[in-house]
Design an enzyme around this catalytic site. Structure first.
Site, PDB file in Angstrom:
ATOM      1  N   GLY A   1       0.837  -1.216   0.000  1.00  0.00           N
ATOM      2  CA  GLY A   1       0.000   0.000   0.000  1.00  0.00           C
ATOM      3  C   GLY A   1       0.860   1.250   0.000  1.00  0.00           C
ATOM      4  O   GLY A   1       0.507   2.268   0.601  1.00  0.00           O
TER       5      GLY A   1
ATOM      6  N   GLY B   1      -0.568   4.801  -1.003  1.00  0.00           N
ATOM      7  CA  GLY B   1      -1.710   5.348  -0.268  1.00  0.00           C
ATOM      8  C   GLY B   1      -1.320   6.530   0.616  1.00  0.00           C
ATOM      9  O   GLY B   1      -0.172   6.998   0.575  1.00  0.00           O
ATOM     10  N   GLN B   2      -2.279   6.993   1.422  1.00  0.00           N
ATOM     11  CA  GLN B   2      -2.042   8.203   2.223  1.00  0.00           C
ATOM     12  C   GLN B   2      -0.853   8.025   3.162  1.00  0.00           C
ATOM     13  O   GLN B   2       0.016   8.897   3.249  1.00  0.00           O
ATOM     14  CB  GLN B   2      -3.301   8.573   3.035  1.00  0.00           C
TER      15      GLN B   2
ATOM     16  N   ILE C   1      -0.692  -1.796  -6.152  1.00  0.00           N
ATOM     17  CA  ILE C   1      -1.586  -2.613  -6.993  1.00  0.00           C
ATOM     18  C   ILE C   1      -1.807  -1.876  -8.324  1.00  0.00           C
ATOM     19  O   ILE C   1      -1.692  -0.646  -8.371  1.00  0.00           O
ATOM     20  CB  ILE C   1      -2.950  -2.912  -6.301  1.00  0.00           C
TER      21      ILE C   1
ATOM     22  N   ASN D   1      -0.084  -7.332  -4.208  1.00  0.00           N
ATOM     23  CA  ASN D   1      -1.494  -7.405  -3.838  1.00  0.00           C
ATOM     24  C   ASN D   1      -1.606  -8.244  -2.564  1.00  0.00           C
ATOM     25  O   ASN D   1      -1.227  -9.416  -2.545  1.00  0.00           O
ATOM     26  CB  ASN D   1      -2.272  -8.051  -4.987  1.00  0.00           C
TER      27      ASN D   1
ATOM     28  N   TYR E   1     -15.454  -1.691   9.221  1.00  0.00           N
ATOM     29  CA  TYR E   1     -14.055  -1.283   9.370  1.00  0.00           C
ATOM     30  C   TYR E   1     -13.551  -1.633  10.781  1.00  0.00           C
ATOM     31  O   TYR E   1     -12.489  -2.237  10.953  1.00  0.00           O
ATOM     32  CB  TYR E   1     -13.972   0.230   9.130  1.00  0.00           C
TER      33      TYR E   1
ATOM     34  N   LYS F   1     -10.707  -4.218  12.221  1.00  0.00           N
ATOM     35  CA  LYS F   1      -9.560  -3.693  12.976  1.00  0.00           C
ATOM     36  C   LYS F   1      -9.395  -4.445  14.304  1.00  0.00           C
ATOM     37  O   LYS F   1      -8.280  -4.753  14.710  1.00  0.00           O
ATOM     38  CB  LYS F   1      -9.684  -2.183  13.180  1.00  0.00           C
TER      39      LYS F   1
HETATM   40  N1  SER Z   1      -9.264   7.478   9.204  1.00  0.00           N
HETATM   41  C1  SER Z   1     -10.016   6.279   9.337  1.00  0.00           C
HETATM   42  C2  SER Z   1     -11.398   6.453   8.810  1.00  0.00           C
HETATM   43  O1  SER Z   1     -11.925   7.520   8.948  1.00  0.00           O
HETATM   44  C3  SER Z   1     -10.100   5.855  10.761  1.00  0.00           C
HETATM   45  O2  SER Z   1      -8.947   5.216  11.142  1.00  0.00           O
HETATM   46  O3  SER Z   1     -11.954   5.538   8.316  1.00  0.00           O
END
Ligand code: SER
Length: 323
Positions: free
Chosen positions: A8, A11-12, A35, A54, A143, A147
């Site tokens: 990744g 990504g950010q 990816i 990936n 999410y 986690k």
């Molecule tokens: N920044 C993430 C989100 O907002 C939280 O960890 O989904």
């Protein structure tokens, strides 16, 4: 840590972490894993090796680990919270099946693994203020479910097989280099872009919605310092609360207006993001991270705001985007 795979990497978090690792471990091989469709560009491409990685393809990850003699994997592949509510099976696949692929490779090839957790691992039953390190974790978002499971599975691989897994619970992350996407805390990045562009900001979270936030240099420092920490002092592993600031939309708006007094904001609450934000803590207690591996943030809302505006002006108004 000398040969590192960042999954990744475009990504950010990955785009900044990869560059930081390349500057820190000049003699190591820091592989930018991406990816198709998210290929590295510019400095990220030119400053070191890049490979398709990936997370859902364990064989591909294993081949990269062999090819570069990787000893540490930063597993940053994830769908953020609002997207994960929309695409729950895809989120599960990336976050859980992806994680087990990485952990299996790490077990076989003796790699350390960092996989971020989040404020999203908490839920409505968790104490909101000064959320303790060890407390109730019953998240209500997909999410969050992934986690918490990430934390548990990572600890299980450590206890069962001795895989060196470590992690932090990131707050909402604010940065000017690479935009996040599909997160509940993204507004705290987008508000700065709107302010610098001279646009009105339409805020998707309500006035009074307090959440932990962090400036990217502190987040990167946390990830690197934790992986370098002496394991003898780690009572916890997956995952540490880390905190630096907590604010609601009004507070960040006021902080920006000190620099850009003409900036305007109005509210148009997104019910999906608001429900997620309402189930997350206001502010975590990070005493264990401070005690066990010396965590200390460098930025607060004021210093971050000054830095964000300076860099975004350079990026958006002069077109320069230095790393
Ligand atoms: N920044 C993430 C989100 O907002 C939280 O960890 O989904």
């Amino acid at each position: 840590m000398k040969n590192v795979l960042v999954i990744g990497a475009t990504g950010q978090i990955g785009s900044e972490l990869t560059m930081k690792l390349r500057k820190t471990y000049r003699h190591g091989r820091i592989v930018a894993g991406y990816i198709p469709g998210s290929e590295p560009k510019g400095d990220l491409l030119e400053s070191g090796p890049a490979e398709q990685a990936n997370v859902c393809n364990g064989k591909q990850i294993a081949e990269i680990v062999d090819k570069y003699d990787i000893d540490t994997i930063y597993n940053l592949a994830a769908l953020l919270s609002a997207t994960a509510e929309r695409l729950p099976l895809k989120a599960w696949d990336i976050q859980m099946n992806g994680l087990i692929n990485v952990l299996e490779v790490a077990r076989e090839k003796h790699c350390a693994v960092f996989t971020p957790s989040s404020i999203g691992s908490f839920g409505p039953d968790t104490p909101r203020d000064n959320t303790p390190q060890d407390t109730i974790q019953r998240p209500t978002s997909m999410y969050g479910v992934t986690k918490v499971a990430t934390e548990l599975l990572s600890d299980w691989y450590f206890h069962k097989y001795g895989v060196d897994t470590r992690s932090v619970r990131f707050p909402g992350l604010i940065s000017y280099k690479t935009l996040p996407g599909g997160g509940t805390t993204d507004y705290a990045v987008e508000i700065y872009y709107a302010a610098v562009k001279g646009e009105e900001f339409v805020c998707p979270l309500a006035h009074g919605t307090f959440l932990d936030m962090m400036y990217m240099p502190d987040a990167i420092k946390a990830a690197v310092n934790l992986m370098e920490a002496d394991p003898r002092y780690l009572v916890h592993r997956n995952s540490f609360n880390i905190a630096s600031m907590s604010f609601d939309p009004e507070e960040v708006y006021d902080a920006i207006r000190k620099h850009i007094p003409t900036f305007k904001m109005r509210y148009e609450v997104d019910p999906v993001r608001q429900a997620i934000a309402d189930s997350w803590p206001n502010k975590m207690d990070d005493v264990c991270a401070r005690k066990e591996w010396g965590w200390a943030p460098s930025y607060n809302l004021e210093t971050m705001t000054k830095d964000m505006i300076k860099h975004l002006k350079e990026k958006l108004l002069t077109g320069s985007n230095e790393q």
